[in-house]
Write a protein that holds these residues in place. Sequence first.
Motif, short mmCIF file in Angstrom:
data_model
loop_
_atom_site.label_atom_id
_atom_site.label_comp_id
_atom_site.label_asym_id
_atom_site.label_seq_id
_atom_site.Cartn_x
_atom_site.Cartn_y
_atom_site.Cartn_z
N ALA A 346 -31.78 30.60 88.76
CA ALA A 346 -32.11 30.56 90.18
C ALA A 346 -32.73 31.91 90.55
O ALA A 346 -32.13 32.95 90.29
CB ALA A 346 -30.86 30.31 91.01
N ALA A 357 -34.43 29.98 97.34
CA ALA A 357 -34.25 29.92 95.90
C ALA A 357 -35.25 28.98 95.26
O ALA A 357 -35.63 27.95 95.82
CB ALA A 357 -32.84 29.46 95.56
N LEU A 359 -36.10 27.29 91.14
CA LEU A 359 -35.56 27.09 89.80
C LEU A 359 -36.59 27.51 88.76
O LEU A 359 -37.74 27.04 88.80
CB LEU A 359 -35.19 25.62 89.59
CG LEU A 359 -34.83 25.21 88.16
CD1 LEU A 359 -33.54 25.88 87.72
CD2 LEU A 359 -34.72 23.70 88.05
N THR A 495 -32.12 37.73 90.42
CA THR A 495 -31.51 36.41 90.36
C THR A 495 -30.48 36.25 91.46
O THR A 495 -30.01 37.22 92.04
CB THR A 495 -30.81 36.19 89.00
OG1 THR A 495 -29.85 37.22 88.81
CG2 THR A 495 -31.81 36.20 87.87
N GLN A 498 -26.26 29.99 91.67
CA GLN A 498 -26.92 28.73 91.35
C GLN A 498 -27.24 27.87 92.56
O GLN A 498 -27.70 26.75 92.42
CB GLN A 498 -26.06 27.93 90.36
CG GLN A 498 -26.12 28.50 88.95
CD GLN A 498 -27.54 28.48 88.40
OE1 GLN A 498 -28.22 27.47 88.44
NE2 GLN A 498 -27.99 29.61 87.91
N GLY A 499 -27.02 28.35 93.75
CA GLY A 499 -27.50 27.65 94.94
C GLY A 499 -26.73 26.39 95.25
O GLY A 499 -25.56 26.26 94.97
N PHE A 503 -29.04 21.91 92.93
CA PHE A 503 -30.10 22.82 92.50
C PHE A 503 -30.39 22.66 91.02
O PHE A 503 -29.52 22.87 90.17
CB PHE A 503 -29.69 24.26 92.78
CG PHE A 503 -30.81 25.24 92.55
CD1 PHE A 503 -31.82 25.40 93.49
CD2 PHE A 503 -30.88 25.97 91.38
CE1 PHE A 503 -32.85 26.29 93.29
CE2 PHE A 503 -31.92 26.86 91.16
CZ PHE A 503 -32.90 27.02 92.12
#
Length: 511
Positions: A346, A357, A359, A495, A498-499, A503
């Motif tokens: 992320a 964010a 990926l 970074t 992980q949102g 995500f």
Amino acid sequence: MTAVLDWPVEADDAPGTALWTASDIAAATGGAVVGGDFAVSGCAIDSREVMEGDLFIALPGEAADGHRFVDGAFLRGAAGALVSQAAVHPHVRVADTVAALDALGHAARARLLPEARVIGVTGSAGKTGVKEALFAALDRSSRGQAHRSVKSYNNHVGVPLSLARMPARSRYGIFEMGMNHAGELATLTQLVRPHVAVVTTIAPAHIGHFSGEAAIAAAKAEIFQGLQPGGTAIIPADSPHVALLAQVAGRHAAHVIRFGTAAGADVRLIDALPAVQGGTLVTAEFGAVAGGPRKLCYTVSQPGAHWVVNSLAVMAAVAAAGGDLGAAGLALAELADLAGRGARHAIVAERGDGSGAALLIDESYNANPASMRVTIAALGTTRAARRLAVLGAMRELGDASDGYHADLAAPLIEAGVDRVVLVGSEMAALAEALGKIATTVLAPTIDFVHVPDAATAAELLGSPDWAPQGGDAILIKGSNSVGLGALVKALTQRTISQGSPNFGKTGPGDN
């Protein structure tokens, strides 16, 4: 008076606790111990990677001779060295350190206990992932007594080094073997001497050095030449070269197991469904493998149809090596991302959907036509506001290079990719193909740009027009020599967590 019982002696108590002693190294290599005996806990050929207690092996190189760095290795904590020149530190001196490394690897393989099982893995794609999955599965069931080659140490130096690093008490050894010319695997497999040999897939990787895919298949099949008596060959049932692989395997293997989706596969995919938490829920039938017909359901954490098929090869190899299939299923469900081979990050991204964010899918380590197609397809199943691809040139494709690059246009369209950055001169053919498609009436349009190198791509992705935006999914893939790993590093320097729960998960795409 209470009797004192002796502690039970197990077979694996015989090997010493040190990885190697100086006398062991000398016996294996025919060298002489100088400066007193020593014991080491690891092996290294790069002085920058030496850790406390390692053996530093000074190899000659094209750019620099490892003997120049012996002092530096000891400053970093080396306990001994393997050299062919005079040194002031404790060492074993041999005539040729390259030959000595081979001998040390051979000795490491020979000293394993009889019940230990060794697995060799090769293929045009998926070698490292399958090797890592096998290690995770067998290390779990053996409670830490599995060993594998790290990174992609799969060539004439990496394989013997990986063997030399294997503790004598190991119950399992998993070794990746690569090649780009005929004859290379024949040599490597005689060092590894596997009980189980896996070919993941056959594709036009390094085809510039071969007359065609059939020649690549024949070169990959060399791995079976090292199989031990009673050994098992594991081959892809869906490959158009399965007959050739099976024919060669039959000369060396007591058992040949086919894996895949084909009707005749011994380990056959029955169903694959998106898992709730990401990845894929797989149901497979094992036929006569592992004690008779049975079905097994497990989750594969890694996204993509290629990982589903790879998991069948892993399960087949675990069964052939006498491992625990239940532990293997748990390991596949928890398998961590591999840097350069599908790792997901992320990254901070402005604008877009406002999530802050994007990926990033890191496939920067390697690329060939087959792996490009499967990773582009995986991008197409990834939920994203926009799908972007940074594609580096595929190297060593010979005279067919332009055609292989141009053929990526269709997979990009099928995956619903919105924007593409093409990196390297070889990508001119794909740029031309995408340009022709853009002029076709009603054809999906892909915004693309062609740049000469990774540095220019980094500059482009730093510009307002091409910078990642919130909600984007960005695939970065190319041959390692293109240098896209540096681009990944630059984009991941900032970074974030992980949102949101969705995500980067796979599932029906949102264009």
